[in-house]
Design an enzyme around this catalytic site. Structure first.
Site, PDB file in Angstrom:
ATOM      1  N   SER A 127       0.885  -1.308  -0.077  1.00 53.35           N
ATOM      2  CA  SER A 127      -0.168   0.016   0.111  1.00 53.35           C
ATOM      3  C   SER A 127       0.738   1.126  -0.176  1.00 53.35           C
ATOM      4  CB  SER A 127      -0.762  -0.084   1.174  1.00 53.35           C
ATOM      5  OG  SER A 127      -1.407   1.183   1.456  1.00 53.35           O
ATOM      6  N   TYR A 154      -2.413  -1.894  11.144  1.00 52.43           N
ATOM      7  CA  TYR A 154      -2.560  -2.364   9.725  1.00 52.43           C
ATOM      8  C   TYR A 154      -1.317  -1.809   8.838  1.00 52.43           C
ATOM      9  CZ  TYR A 154      -4.090  -1.895   4.992  1.00 52.43           C
ATOM     10  OH  TYR A 154      -3.904  -1.682   3.540  1.00 52.43           O
ATOM     11  N   LYS A 158       2.116  -3.740   6.755  1.00 56.62           N
ATOM     12  CA  LYS A 158       2.412  -3.667   5.028  1.00 56.62           C
ATOM     13  C   LYS A 158       4.052  -3.593   4.978  1.00 56.62           C
ATOM     14  CE  LYS A 158      -1.486  -4.390   3.343  1.00 56.62           C
ATOM     15  NZ  LYS A 158      -1.759  -5.845   2.705  1.00 56.62           N
TER      16      LYS A 158
HETATM   17  N1  UFG Z   1     -13.561  10.656   3.605  1.00 54.24           N
HETATM   18  C1  UFG Z   1     -14.475  11.220   3.847  1.00 54.24           C
HETATM   19  N2  UFG Z   1     -15.531  10.740   4.511  1.00 54.24           N
HETATM   20  C2  UFG Z   1     -15.733   9.546   4.591  1.00 54.24           C
HETATM   21  C3  UFG Z   1     -14.830   8.500   4.301  1.00 54.24           C
HETATM   22  C4  UFG Z   1     -13.565   9.046   3.734  1.00 54.24           C
HETATM   23  O1  UFG Z   1     -14.326  12.515   3.705  1.00 54.24           O
HETATM   24  O2  UFG Z   1     -16.841   8.978   5.095  1.00 54.24           O
HETATM   25  C5  UFG Z   1     -12.217  10.867   3.082  1.00 54.24           C
HETATM   26  C6  UFG Z   1     -10.873  10.517   3.891  1.00 54.24           C
HETATM   27  O3  UFG Z   1     -10.901  11.575   5.025  1.00 54.24           O
HETATM   28  C7  UFG Z   1      -9.823  10.573   2.888  1.00 54.24           C
HETATM   29  C8  UFG Z   1     -10.650  10.156   1.573  1.00 54.24           C
HETATM   30  O4  UFG Z   1     -11.903  10.337   1.806  1.00 54.24           O
HETATM   31  O5  UFG Z   1      -9.388  11.901   2.613  1.00 54.24           O
HETATM   32  C9  UFG Z   1     -10.224   8.586   1.183  1.00 54.24           C
HETATM   33  O6  UFG Z   1     -10.695   7.894   2.414  1.00 54.24           O
HETATM   34  P1  UFG Z   1     -10.533   6.364   2.610  1.00 54.24           P
HETATM   35  O7  UFG Z   1     -10.858   5.934   3.787  1.00 54.24           O
HETATM   36  O8  UFG Z   1     -11.655   5.802   1.294  1.00 54.24           O
HETATM   37  O9  UFG Z   1      -9.139   5.803   2.138  1.00 54.24           O
HETATM   38  P2  UFG Z   1      -7.738   6.203   2.758  1.00 54.24           P
HETATM   39  O10 UFG Z   1      -6.882   7.049   1.960  1.00 54.24           O
HETATM   40  O11 UFG Z   1      -7.890   6.851   4.104  1.00 54.24           O
HETATM   41  O12 UFG Z   1      -7.167   4.837   3.066  1.00 54.24           O
HETATM   42  C10 UFG Z   1      -6.667   3.968   2.107  1.00 54.24           C
HETATM   43  C11 UFG Z   1      -7.127   2.683   2.471  1.00 54.24           C
HETATM   44  C12 UFG Z   1      -6.242   1.955   3.499  1.00 54.24           C
HETATM   45  C13 UFG Z   1      -4.956   2.446   3.428  1.00 54.24           C
HETATM   46  C14 UFG Z   1      -4.703   4.099   3.465  1.00 54.24           C
HETATM   47  C15 UFG Z   1      -3.048   4.255   3.408  1.00 54.24           C
HETATM   48  O13 UFG Z   1      -8.364   2.092   2.498  1.00 54.24           O
HETATM   49  O14 UFG Z   1      -6.521   0.661   3.782  1.00 54.24           O
HETATM   50  O15 UFG Z   1      -5.162   4.288   2.177  1.00 54.24           O
HETATM   51  O16 UFG Z   1      -3.282   5.679   3.325  1.00 54.24           O
HETATM   52  F1  UFG Z   1      -4.288   2.185   4.900  1.00 54.24           F
END
Ligand code: UFG
Length: 345
Positions: A127, A154, A158
């Protein structure tokens, strides 16, 4: 002769899409999954799309004997794509040992068995989380960017697993690996026969958007609008899961059939970033469906902005993510509509 590939976590979101692409590229697939976060019916979807039902073994990879029985049963396995892992950031903070045991022990068991059973290569699901928040001069982030301390167990699994692979291969294990560092995988197969199966309240953005559009969730909260980005919301590199699946097919062909370094690393993303707000507005434009949303406070542990430089994968793997974002978001909506039609949610 068709080559046989073991896909661990093959009934999961990325695993099922990759199984489809492997079968369509002419591989035999054996799936191992403990069904802890997926359903056996996913095999029906794979079969409907490809006309082939992959072999399936319900095995927990923490159990080395059970894992070994899979290699004994399918002696033709030449390569492994290792998806099976727990992946919820928040849960990993609550249950760190569960995450270390599941994600680390499973990999160790597979690696130990590979030379014994003549398995030549393993593709590992890593990741972009290993980069943490890259410095502005490191964006878009390349494979050689410095790693940062993981912010969750988590993420740490990785990083640890990447190191385990490196150390084992450099001890002269006689196997090869390609480590794929994914950015944010989204969307669903264009047939809507497979997709991401939601488990409770989604943590990830796209399932939250589609469930809000469907009326399952009342309102999407965009976490923070005071980041140092053009519209103040976070930026990610959202990659279509089918494009991501195709990267695994390219990586498998390379690790098995080409003379390569024993361990190689590739960023797998689109090469550009989109803000959370852009995702919501593009979703609305692509589907014609309004999403009820509001701004809320920042989410703890969120990275402000990251997107990948994927030139290495483009040139060396001969692979490129090329599906337009609007089509990807439309596929996620089509999948949500299918879940409603089927009475799943
Ligand atoms: N977001 C919102 N509202 C929500 C959900 C997400 O605004 O209800 C925003 C988050 O703040 C973020 C973006 O949407 O800015 C993406 O969020 P995700 O949770 O979809 O994805 P992340 O980038 O946080 O997480 C992903 C993977 C994880 C990994 C991470 C590493 O899902 O498994 O990237 O950066 F660990």
């Amino acid at each position: 002769m068709k080559q046989t590939i073991l896909v661990t976590g093959g009934t999961g979101f990325i695993g099922s899409h990759t199984t489809v692409e492997l079968i369509e590229a002419g591989y035999n697939v054996v799936i191992v999954d403990n069904l802890s976060n997926s359903k056996i019916e996913v095999l029906d979807g794979i079969e409907k799309i490809t006309g082939v039902r992959p072999a399936f073994e319900q095995v927990d990879l923490r159990d080395k004997e059970a894992t070994e029985s899979v290699f004994r049963k399918y002696p033709a396995i030449e390569g492994i794509i290792h998806f099976a892992a727990s992946k919820a950031v928040g849960e990993s903070v609550q249950q760190p040992l569960m995450y270390y045991r599941n994600n680390v022990i499973s990999l160790i068991n597979l690696l130990e068995l590979m030379p014994e059973y003549g398995v030549k290569g393993i593709i590992f699901s890593s990741s972009c989380t290993v980069y943490g928040q890259p410095k502005p001069e490191h964006l878009p982030v390349t494979e050689s960017a410095p790693h940062q301390k993981a912010t969750s167990p988590y993420g740490n699994t990785k990083e640890i697993n990447e190191q385990i692979i490196y150390d084992y291969i450099h001890s002269g294990a006689g196997i090869k690996s390609i480590v794929l560092r994914y950015f944010n995988p989204i969307g669903a197969h264009p047939t809507a026969l497979i997709g991401e199966l939601p488990n409770g309240v989604p943590n990830n953005l796209i399932p939250y958007v589609t469930q809000t559009a469907m009326g399952i969730r009342e309102q999407l909260t965009i976490f923070g609008n005071d980041y140092n980005t053009p519209d103040g919301t976070c930026i990610r590199d959202y990659i279509y899961v089918v494009d991501l699946a195709k990267a695994h097919v390219a990586a498998m062909a390379r690790v098995l059939d080409k003379q390569t370094e024993p361990v190689e690393y590739f960023n797998i993303g689109t090469g550009s970033g989109n803000s959370t707000l852009e995702i919501v507005t593009t979703f609305e434009q692509a589907t014609g469906v309004k999403v009820n949303w509001k701004y809320g406070p920042r989410r703890e542990g969120d990275i402000e902005k990251i997107w990948g430089d994927c030139t290495h994968a483009n040139t060396v793997l001969g692979w490129k993510a090329d599906t337009p974002l609007a089509d990807v978001l439309a596929s996620a909506w089509k999948w949500q509509q299918k879940l409603r039609e089927d009475g799943v949610m």
